[in-house]
Design a protein around this motif. Structure first.
Motif, PDB file in Angstrom:
ATOM      1  N   ALA A  69       0.835  -1.212   0.000  1.00  0.00           N
ATOM      2  CA  ALA A  69       0.000   0.000   0.000  1.00  0.00           C
ATOM      3  C   ALA A  69       0.867   1.258   0.000  1.00  0.00           C
ATOM      4  O   ALA A  69       0.535   2.261  -0.636  1.00  0.00           O
ATOM      5  CB  ALA A  69      -0.926  -0.016   1.216  1.00  0.00           C
ATOM      6  N   TRP A  70       2.002   1.222   0.681  1.00  0.00           N
ATOM      7  CA  TRP A  70       2.918   2.377   0.747  1.00  0.00           C
ATOM      8  C   TRP A  70       3.425   2.745  -0.659  1.00  0.00           C
ATOM      9  O   TRP A  70       3.736   3.891  -0.951  1.00  0.00           O
ATOM     10  CB  TRP A  70       4.063   2.028   1.713  1.00  0.00           C
ATOM     11  N   HIS A  71       3.512   1.733  -1.547  1.00  0.00           N
ATOM     12  CA  HIS A  71       4.014   1.983  -2.913  1.00  0.00           C
ATOM     13  C   HIS A  71       2.920   1.910  -3.976  1.00  0.00           C
ATOM     14  O   HIS A  71       3.208   2.085  -5.159  1.00  0.00           O
ATOM     15  CB  HIS A  71       5.097   0.949  -3.267  1.00  0.00           C
ATOM     16  N   GLY A  72       1.676   1.564  -3.581  1.00  0.00           N
ATOM     17  CA  GLY A  72       0.641   1.374  -4.593  1.00  0.00           C
ATOM     18  C   GLY A  72       0.897   0.120  -5.419  1.00  0.00           C
ATOM     19  O   GLY A  72       0.635   0.084  -6.624  1.00  0.00           O
ATOM     20  N   ASP A  74       1.111  -4.531  -5.424  1.00  0.00           N
ATOM     21  CA  ASP A  74       0.418  -5.706  -4.886  1.00  0.00           C
ATOM     22  C   ASP A  74       1.337  -6.410  -3.891  1.00  0.00           C
ATOM     23  O   ASP A  74       2.556  -6.391  -4.079  1.00  0.00           O
ATOM     24  CB  ASP A  74       0.099  -6.695  -6.011  1.00  0.00           C
ATOM     25  N   PRO A 202       5.945  10.816  -4.372  1.00  0.00           N
ATOM     26  CA  PRO A 202       5.338   9.628  -4.992  1.00  0.00           C
ATOM     27  C   PRO A 202       6.381   8.536  -5.265  1.00  0.00           C
ATOM     28  O   PRO A 202       7.527   8.837  -5.571  1.00  0.00           O
ATOM     29  CB  PRO A 202       4.760  10.162  -6.306  1.00  0.00           C
ATOM     30  N   TRP A 205       6.980   3.376  -8.432  1.00  0.00           N
ATOM     31  CA  TRP A 205       6.343   2.098  -8.762  1.00  0.00           C
ATOM     32  C   TRP A 205       5.240   2.282  -9.818  1.00  0.00           C
ATOM     33  O   TRP A 205       4.477   3.250  -9.743  1.00  0.00           O
ATOM     34  CB  TRP A 205       5.753   1.429  -7.505  1.00  0.00           C
ATOM     35  N   SER A 206       5.170   1.367 -10.740  1.00  0.00           N
ATOM     36  CA  SER A 206       4.181   1.301 -11.834  1.00  0.00           C
ATOM     37  C   SER A 206       4.522   2.222 -13.013  1.00  0.00           C
ATOM     38  O   SER A 206       3.817   2.228 -14.014  1.00  0.00           O
ATOM     39  CB  SER A 206       2.737   1.570 -11.361  1.00  0.00           C
TER      40      SER A 206
END
Ligand SMILES: Cc1ncc(COP(=O)(O)O)c(C=O)c1O
Length: 371
Positions: A69-72, A74, A202, A205-206
């Motif tokens: 959740a900290w990085h958005g 899974d 931010p 990640w992603s």
């Protein structure tokens, strides 16, 4: 093959417990165990009831979910490690071989650089430019990234200068990596230590498919003694680093994982506490620099508990750092530990009286050599 020691950590392991003032650690004044437990008897009872068995090797499920959740991300993208230090080490071990080319940011925390050199890779740096407020030199980045580049490593926010990369600068890093199919290692241990905004930097990640983000409880959460960090990566890369993790450490401790769940659950409280220390510490440090009559100067960092202070004396950083240690009983990071001269890395997220006494000692020693 010759071995490159991790000069900053070597300096700290030798001297950090033998000085009156340690301004060489890179976090803020640490959180006490009772403070983390919120002085809550129920939390204490739960902790005392823990069986000290081997924990799940990749991290408990609740912890992996909190980190995700900290990085958005899974939870399946998360591997819990012994500090960010292990996350960086097993990432380099899994991706970098002799003859590969690795690009790092400098000035920087030179762990990835040293690991890559020790793996037999060639390492080039792209600078954060002091003449441009420590912004990255993107033209230099473009020119050092080539077909053999296997990995580009950034630290965002940066250690030691505290720069937060803009979305455009991050896009340029990703574009440079994409052009040659390189991996990006984004060390994000300082997310949450912002000085001038409430917005947490931010995570990258992603934003790219060949990406590893690294994090830790050591900085923004004020819990370096838990030795708890992580990496977030595509599933196959998680597997590849997990195999190295089994060789190196098996797992971080059961107790640390339990306390890490608590810390990430109470993140607002911890981030608020630590940002208050960092903001107050930086303002004291800036005042101290302003009162130095041109002996010192500093470019305002965006984040971290660190200031990269320039001194205007014709002495090397190795000499100055050693004088401060021996004559002032203050330990700081020397610029040479980060790849640049004439600067000292000074941690300021500390108790005001301790910080003031240490800064005062630094001034006294430097003034002696000004003449
Ligand atoms: C950029 C960076 N990455 C990783 C680490 C290691 O952190 P940890 O205490 O989580 O192992 C540090 C520690 O100073 C750091 O500054």
């Amino acid at each position: 093959m010759s071995f490159t020691a991790f000069a900053l950590e070597e300096w700290q392991s030798h001297y950090e417990h033998s000085v009156a003032y340690n301004l060489a650690d890179s976090g803020c004044h640490p959180v006490a165990l009772g403070e983390l437990l919120g002085d809550d008897p129920e939390a204490v009872r739960r902790m005392l009831a823990i069986d000290l068995h081997y924990p799940p090797v990749g991290g408990t499920d609740p912890l992996r979910s909190l980190i995700a959740a900290w990085h958005g991300a899974d939870p399946g993208n998360v591997l819990v490690t012994v500090g960010a230090a292990e996350a960086n080490a097993i990432t380099v071990a899994s991706l970098v071989s002799a003859g590969d080319h690795v690009v790092v940011m400098e000035p920087g925390y030179r762990q990835v650089r040293g690991l890559a050199l020790n793996a037999g890779a060639e390492v080039d740096a792209f600078p954060l430019d002091p003449d441009n407020g420590w912004r990255p030199d993107l033209a230099a980045l473009e020119s050092v990234v080539g077909p053999d580049t296997k990995l580009i490593a950034i630290t965002n926010p940066n250690n030691p200068v505290g720069t937060i990369l803009t979305p455009e600068e991050l896009d340029a890093v990703v574009a440079a990596a994409e052009r040659v199919g390189a991996w990006v290692l984004a060390d994000e241990v300082y997310r949450g230590t912002e000085l001038w905004t409430e917005e947490i930097t931010p995570s990258l990640w992603s934003q790219y498919d060949k990406l590893i983000c690294v994090g830790s409880l050591s900085k923004a959460f004020g819990l370096p003694g838990l030795r708890l960090g992580w990496l977030v990566a595509p599933a196959e890369q998680v597997e590849s680093t997990w195999r190295r993790h089994e060789y190196a450490t098996i797992a971080t401790s059961t107790l640390s994982m339990h306390l890490a769940e608590l810390a990430l659950d109470s993140q607002d409280r911890l981030l608020t506490r630590n940002r208050a220390l960092i903001r107050a510490g930086y303002s004291r440090l800036e005042q101290w620099v302003a009162e130095s009559n041109g002996l010192l100067s500093v470019i305002r960092p965006d984040a971290t508990a660190l200031a990269f202070v320039r001194y205007h004396l014709p002495l090397t950083t190795a000499v100055v750092a050693d004088l401060l240690r021996t004559e002032g009983s203050v330990l700081v990071g020397a610029g040479e530990h980060f790849g640049i001269e004439s600067h000292l890395r000074i941690t300021h997220g500390l108790e005001p009286a301790y910080l003031d006494a240490a800064l005062n000692n630094i001034t006294k020693v430097l003034r002696n050599y000004q003449a």
